[in-house]
Every structure is written in structure tokens, then in C-alpha cells.
Design a protein around this motif. Structure first.
Motif, PDB file in Angstrom:
ATOM      1  N   LEU A  34      34.078  44.497  -6.303  1.00 49.92           N
ATOM      2  CA  LEU A  34      32.847  44.047  -6.938  1.00 49.92           C
ATOM      3  C   LEU A  34      32.109  43.054  -6.030  1.00 49.92           C
ATOM      4  O   LEU A  34      30.886  43.108  -5.888  1.00 49.92           O
ATOM      5  N   ALA A  35      32.892  42.154  -5.436  1.00 48.37           N
ATOM      6  CA  ALA A  35      32.294  41.159  -4.545  1.00 48.37           C
ATOM      7  C   ALA A  35      31.644  41.828  -3.343  1.00 48.37           C
ATOM      8  O   ALA A  35      30.551  41.455  -2.918  1.00 48.37           O
ATOM      9  N   GLU A  36      32.328  42.827  -2.792  1.00 46.16           N
ATOM     10  CA  GLU A  36      31.792  43.537  -1.624  1.00 46.16           C
ATOM     11  C   GLU A  36      30.532  44.321  -1.965  1.00 46.16           C
ATOM     12  O   GLU A  36      29.688  44.574  -1.103  1.00 46.16           O
ATOM     13  N   GLN A  37      30.398  44.681  -3.255  1.00 48.36           N
ATOM     14  CA  GLN A  37      29.204  45.400  -3.716  1.00 48.36           C
ATOM     15  C   GLN A  37      28.060  44.451  -4.062  1.00 48.36           C
ATOM     16  O   GLN A  37      26.978  44.891  -4.437  1.00 48.36           O
ATOM     17  N   GLY A  38      28.315  43.138  -3.942  1.00 47.55           N
ATOM     18  CA  GLY A  38      27.256  42.177  -4.178  1.00 47.55           C
ATOM     19  C   GLY A  38      27.268  41.498  -5.528  1.00 47.55           C
ATOM     20  O   GLY A  38      26.305  40.806  -5.886  1.00 47.55           O
ATOM     21  N   HIS A  39      28.354  41.669  -6.314  1.00 48.33           N
ATOM     22  CA  HIS A  39      28.444  41.016  -7.613  1.00 48.33           C
ATOM     23  C   HIS A  39      28.628  39.511  -7.394  1.00 48.33           C
ATOM     24  O   HIS A  39      29.631  39.066  -6.847  1.00 48.33           O
ATOM     25  N   ILE A  40      27.644  38.715  -7.829  1.00 49.33           N
ATOM     26  CA  ILE A  40      27.622  37.290  -7.489  1.00 49.33           C
ATOM     27  C   ILE A  40      28.798  36.530  -8.083  1.00 49.33           C
ATOM     28  O   ILE A  40      29.447  35.721  -7.400  1.00 49.33           O
ATOM     29  N   ASP A  41      29.111  36.761  -9.369  1.00 50.65           N
ATOM     30  CA  ASP A  41      30.240  36.061  -9.978  1.00 50.65           C
ATOM     31  C   ASP A  41      31.554  36.433  -9.296  1.00 50.65           C
ATOM     32  O   ASP A  41      32.416  35.579  -9.084  1.00 50.65           O
ATOM     33  N   ALA A  42      31.701  37.712  -8.957  1.00 51.77           N
ATOM     34  CA  ALA A  42      32.926  38.142  -8.272  1.00 51.77           C
ATOM     35  C   ALA A  42      33.046  37.443  -6.921  1.00 51.77           C
ATOM     36  O   ALA A  42      34.133  37.003  -6.529  1.00 51.77           O
ATOM     37  N   GLN A  43      31.954  37.323  -6.207  1.00 54.47           N
ATOM     38  CA  GLN A  43      31.972  36.622  -4.917  1.00 54.47           C
ATOM     39  C   GLN A  43      32.424  35.176  -5.100  1.00 54.47           C
ATOM     40  O   GLN A  43      33.243  34.664  -4.330  1.00 54.47           O
ATOM     41  N   PHE A  44      31.889  34.542  -6.127  1.00 50.65           N
ATOM     42  CA  PHE A  44      32.251  33.152  -6.395  1.00 50.65           C
ATOM     43  C   PHE A  44      33.733  33.007  -6.714  1.00 50.65           C
ATOM     44  O   PHE A  44      34.410  32.124  -6.190  1.00 50.65           O
ATOM     45  N   TYR A  45      34.252  33.894  -7.563  1.00 46.88           N
ATOM     46  CA  TYR A  45      35.657  33.771  -7.952  1.00 46.88           C
ATOM     47  C   TYR A  45      36.626  34.155  -6.837  1.00 46.88           C
ATOM     48  O   TYR A  45      37.722  33.595  -6.745  1.00 46.88           O
ATOM     49  N   ILE A  46      36.229  35.080  -5.992  1.00 47.79           N
ATOM     50  CA  ILE A  46      37.036  35.353  -4.797  1.00 47.79           C
ATOM     51  C   ILE A  46      37.105  34.086  -3.954  1.00 47.79           C
ATOM     52  O   ILE A  46      38.146  33.715  -3.408  1.00 47.79           O
ATOM     53  N   GLY A  47      35.966  33.397  -3.861  1.00 45.60           N
ATOM     54  CA  GLY A  47      35.946  32.119  -3.146  1.00 45.60           C
ATOM     55  C   GLY A  47      36.885  31.104  -3.762  1.00 45.60           C
ATOM     56  O   GLY A  47      37.612  30.396  -3.052  1.00 45.60           O
ATOM     57  N   LEU A  48      36.913  31.032  -5.094  1.00 42.95           N
ATOM     58  CA  LEU A  48      37.798  30.076  -5.761  1.00 42.95           C
ATOM     59  C   LEU A  48      39.268  30.412  -5.565  1.00 42.95           C
ATOM     60  O   LEU A  48      40.099  29.507  -5.422  1.00 42.95           O
ATOM     61  N   LEU A  49      39.593  31.700  -5.608  1.00 40.94           N
ATOM     62  CA  LEU A  49      40.983  32.097  -5.376  1.00 40.94           C
ATOM     63  C   LEU A  49      41.455  31.615  -4.007  1.00 40.94           C
ATOM     64  O   LEU A  49      42.593  31.163  -3.854  1.00 40.94           O
ATOM     65  N   ASN A  50      40.579  31.690  -3.031  1.00 35.39           N
ATOM     66  CA  ASN A  50      40.916  31.208  -1.690  1.00 35.39           C
ATOM     67  C   ASN A  50      40.921  29.678  -1.646  1.00 35.39           C
ATOM     68  O   ASN A  50      41.819  29.068  -1.064  1.00 35.39           O
ATOM     69  N   THR A  51      39.931  29.061  -2.270  1.00 38.08           N
ATOM     70  CA  THR A  51      39.860  27.602  -2.284  1.00 38.08           C
ATOM     71  C   THR A  51      41.133  26.978  -2.837  1.00 38.08           C
ATOM     72  O   THR A  51      41.665  26.008  -2.283  1.00 38.08           O
ATOM     73  N   ASN A  52      41.622  27.542  -3.936  1.00 38.82           N
ATOM     74  CA  ASN A  52      42.780  26.977  -4.617  1.00 38.82           C
ATOM     75  C   ASN A  52      44.115  27.543  -4.139  1.00 38.82           C
ATOM     76  O   ASN A  52      45.156  27.265  -4.733  1.00 38.82           O
ATOM     77  N   GLN A  53      44.055  28.344  -3.050  1.00 40.82           N
ATOM     78  CA  GLN A  53      45.287  28.897  -2.442  1.00 40.82           C
ATOM     79  C   GLN A  53      46.133  29.650  -3.466  1.00 40.82           C
ATOM     80  O   GLN A  53      47.356  29.494  -3.536  1.00 40.82           O
ATOM     81  N   LEU A  54      45.486  30.507  -4.249  1.00 42.54           N
ATOM     82  CA  LEU A  54      46.166  31.197  -5.342  1.00 42.54           C
ATOM     83  C   LEU A  54      46.545  32.637  -5.015  1.00 42.54           C
ATOM     84  O   LEU A  54      47.144  33.317  -5.841  1.00 42.54           O
ATOM     85  N   ILE A  55      46.213  33.087  -3.821  1.00 39.73           N
ATOM     86  CA  ILE A  55      46.511  34.464  -3.441  1.00 39.73           C
ATOM     87  C   ILE A  55      47.205  34.481  -2.087  1.00 39.73           C
ATOM     88  O   ILE A  55      47.164  33.507  -1.344  1.00 39.73           O
ATOM     89  N   ASP A  56      47.842  35.599  -1.801  1.00 46.30           N
ATOM     90  CA  ASP A  56      48.481  35.762  -0.498  1.00 46.30           C
ATOM     91  C   ASP A  56      47.413  35.702   0.596  1.00 46.30           C
ATOM     92  O   ASP A  56      46.322  36.263   0.440  1.00 46.30           O
ATOM     93  N   GLN A  57      47.734  35.035   1.678  1.00 46.11           N
ATOM     94  CA  GLN A  57      46.847  34.922   2.840  1.00 46.11           C
ATOM     95  C   GLN A  57      45.501  34.270   2.492  1.00 46.11           C
ATOM     96  O   GLN A  57      44.468  34.584   3.097  1.00 46.11           O
ATOM     97  N   ALA A  58      45.524  33.369   1.550  1.00 42.34           N
ATOM     98  CA  ALA A  58      44.304  32.628   1.206  1.00 42.34           C
ATOM     99  C   ALA A  58      43.920  31.721   2.363  1.00 42.34           C
ATOM    100  O   ALA A  58      44.777  31.233   3.103  1.00 42.34           O
ATOM    101  N   SER A  59      42.622  31.486   2.506  1.00 41.01           N
ATOM    102  CA  SER A  59      42.165  30.568   3.546  1.00 41.01           C
ATOM    103  C   SER A  59      40.874  29.898   3.090  1.00 41.01           C
ATOM    104  O   SER A  59      40.071  30.484   2.358  1.00 41.01           O
ATOM    105  N   GLN A  60      40.686  28.674   3.553  1.00 42.77           N
ATOM    106  CA  GLN A  60      39.465  27.961   3.215  1.00 42.77           C
ATOM    107  C   GLN A  60      38.250  28.595   3.904  1.00 42.77           C
ATOM    108  O   GLN A  60      37.133  28.523   3.387  1.00 42.77           O
ATOM    109  N   GLU A  61      38.484  29.219   5.038  1.00 40.98           N
ATOM    110  CA  GLU A  61      37.391  29.892   5.738  1.00 40.98           C
ATOM    111  C   GLU A  61      36.863  31.069   4.900  1.00 40.98           C
ATOM    112  O   GLU A  61      35.649  31.289   4.814  1.00 40.98           O
ATOM    113  N   GLN A  62      37.797  31.815   4.282  1.00 41.18           N
ATOM    114  CA  GLN A  62      37.388  32.901   3.395  1.00 41.18           C
ATOM    115  C   GLN A  62      36.700  32.353   2.149  1.00 41.18           C
ATOM    116  O   GLN A  62      35.756  32.955   1.624  1.00 41.18           O
TER     117      GLN A  62
END
Length: 222
Positions: A34-62
Motif C-alpha cells: 500500500l505504501a509503495e502504491q502511494g497510500h499516505i497512512d501506510a507510508q507513515f506507519y511503515i515509517g513508525l515501524l522502522n522508527t520504533n525498531q519493531l520489525i526485522d531489519q528496521a532502520s532509522q534511515e528507512q
């Protein structure tokens, strides 16, 4: 920064169920297309998953990458997260100018904490020329949006006459409201009261009650 507790999680398929069990990798797998298709909320939450280190291979750069995509599409919470990242140098090179830019955009959209943070940048001259009058205007905006620290800072500005005409009674009023929102500001209220007469304190208490009701009414309208 914001967490994954937002009710907007319900926007995505099985997101809520996965979130409840802490299956953030599943959330990532569902939201990434969804994020790759341009869904704004999905983009934001993918960012949060990375911010909070909640997924494998999370990074602050992502986190910065995805928040930037959402922020450029007008997502106010993403804008706020970005200003924190630039301010602190998290996942990106620290930049007071960039931090100010994103604080400004989020504050303009009405984000209370961004209004408070932007006020601080004007007060301190970080990323912008110092301007106490603008700082006070933003402290007031954040105060009406219920930020106790902004209310306390507005009280201090009124007490000192910094960026605004000195008014010790209204300083006491805002300090009183700040102390109701956060007890750590009780000392500020008490300090303000020491310079007032009993009649001034009584008047201030009445005004604080009236303003508290007004703030509650404004909040209920949102």
C-alpha cells in the motif's frame, strides 16, 4: 514521537489484529504494498515501524524515507516526526534549518506539539532568526490546544513581559491551567501567586476557571 496506538490502524485489512498480538512483521508485509502504491497512512506507519525498531531489519534511515514520502503528501503526523528527526539527527544529518521547516509545516496544520516546538525555535533562534513575539503567538496557539508546557511558557512570557505586554494576573491564570494539566508546574503557579495580592489571586482563579471551560469547549468541538 508518535506510536502505533493510533486508531487509524483500522484503515488496513487485518492491521488491528496483528497489532494486538504484536505481529509487526505481518503489519509491515501488509502495509508495504500500500505504501509503495502511494497510500499516505501506510507510508507513515511503515515509517513508525522502522522508527520504533519493531520489525526485522528496521532502520532509522528507512523511517525517514517513508515519513518523508507521507509528509510531502501532507501527513501532519509524519511532518511532526520528521522535524524531531532533523532536530535530533535521528536517521538523518542533524539540521536546524530542516527541523524548523518541518516544525513550521506541522504547526501550520495545527499540530499542538509542533506549535510548541516551533515556538521554542523562535525563542532560541534555532534555524530561524530569534523572534519572541512569534514564539509567544505559537505558545498561545499550543496552549489553546492543551499543551501544559506551552501554557507554562506562556505564563512565564506574560510574567516577564517577553514578547508580550506584561500581565501578572494572566501569567497566574495560564500557570494555574498548566498545573492542572501537569502537576510539575504547580511551583510555577505558586511562584506567580507570590507577586499577586489576594484580590488578584481571586480574580485569577475566576479567569482560570472560565478559560478552562473555554478550552474544554474548544476541545469538544474538534
Amino acid at each position: 514521537m508518535l506510536t502505533l496506538s493510533s486508531c487509524r490502524l483500522c484503515c488496513f485489512n487485518n492491521g488491528p489484529a496483528a497489532a494486538l498480538v504484536g505481529d509487526y512483521n505481518t503489519l509491515h508485509a501488509e502495509w508495504l504494498p500500500l505504501a509503495e502504491q502511494g497510500h499516505i497512512d501506510a507510508q507513515f506507519y511503515i515509517g513508525l515501524l522502522n522508527t520504533n525498531q519493531l520489525i526485522d531489519q528496521a532502520s532509522q534511515e528507512q523511517a525517514v524515507r517513508w515519513c518523508l514520502l507521507a509528509a510531502n503528501n501532507g501527513h501532519v503526523d509524519a511532518q511532526f516526526n520528521l522535524d524531531i528527526k532533523y532536530d535530533k539527527g535521528i536517521g538523518v544529518e542533524q539540521s536546524e534549518t530542516e527541523a524548523f521547516s518541518w516544525y513550521f509545516k506541522a504547526a501550520k496544520s495545527g499540530h499542538p506539539q509542533a506549535q510548541f516546538n516551533l515556538a521554542n525555535t523562535y525563542r532560541d533562534g534555532r534555524g530561524v532568526e530569534a523572534n519572541m513575539e512569534r514564539a509567544v503567538t505559537l505558545y498561545k496557539a499550543a496552549s489553546f490546544n492543551g499543551v501544559p508546557q506551552a501554557q507554562a511558557n506562556l505564563a512565564l512570557s506574560l510574567h516577564l513581559g517577553s514578547g508580550v505586554e506584561q500581565d501578572n494576573v494572566m501569567a497566574y491564570v495560564w500557570a494555574s491551567i498548566a498545573s492542572e494539566g501537569d502537576s510539575k508546574f504547580t511551583e510555577v503557579k505558586d511562584s506567580m501567586a507570590q507577586e499577586l495580592t489576594d484580590s488578584d489571586i481571586q480574580m485569577g482563579d475566576v479567569k482560570a476557571l472560565e478559560l478552562t471551560k473555554r478550552l474544554a469547549s474548544l476541545k469538544s468541538e474538534k
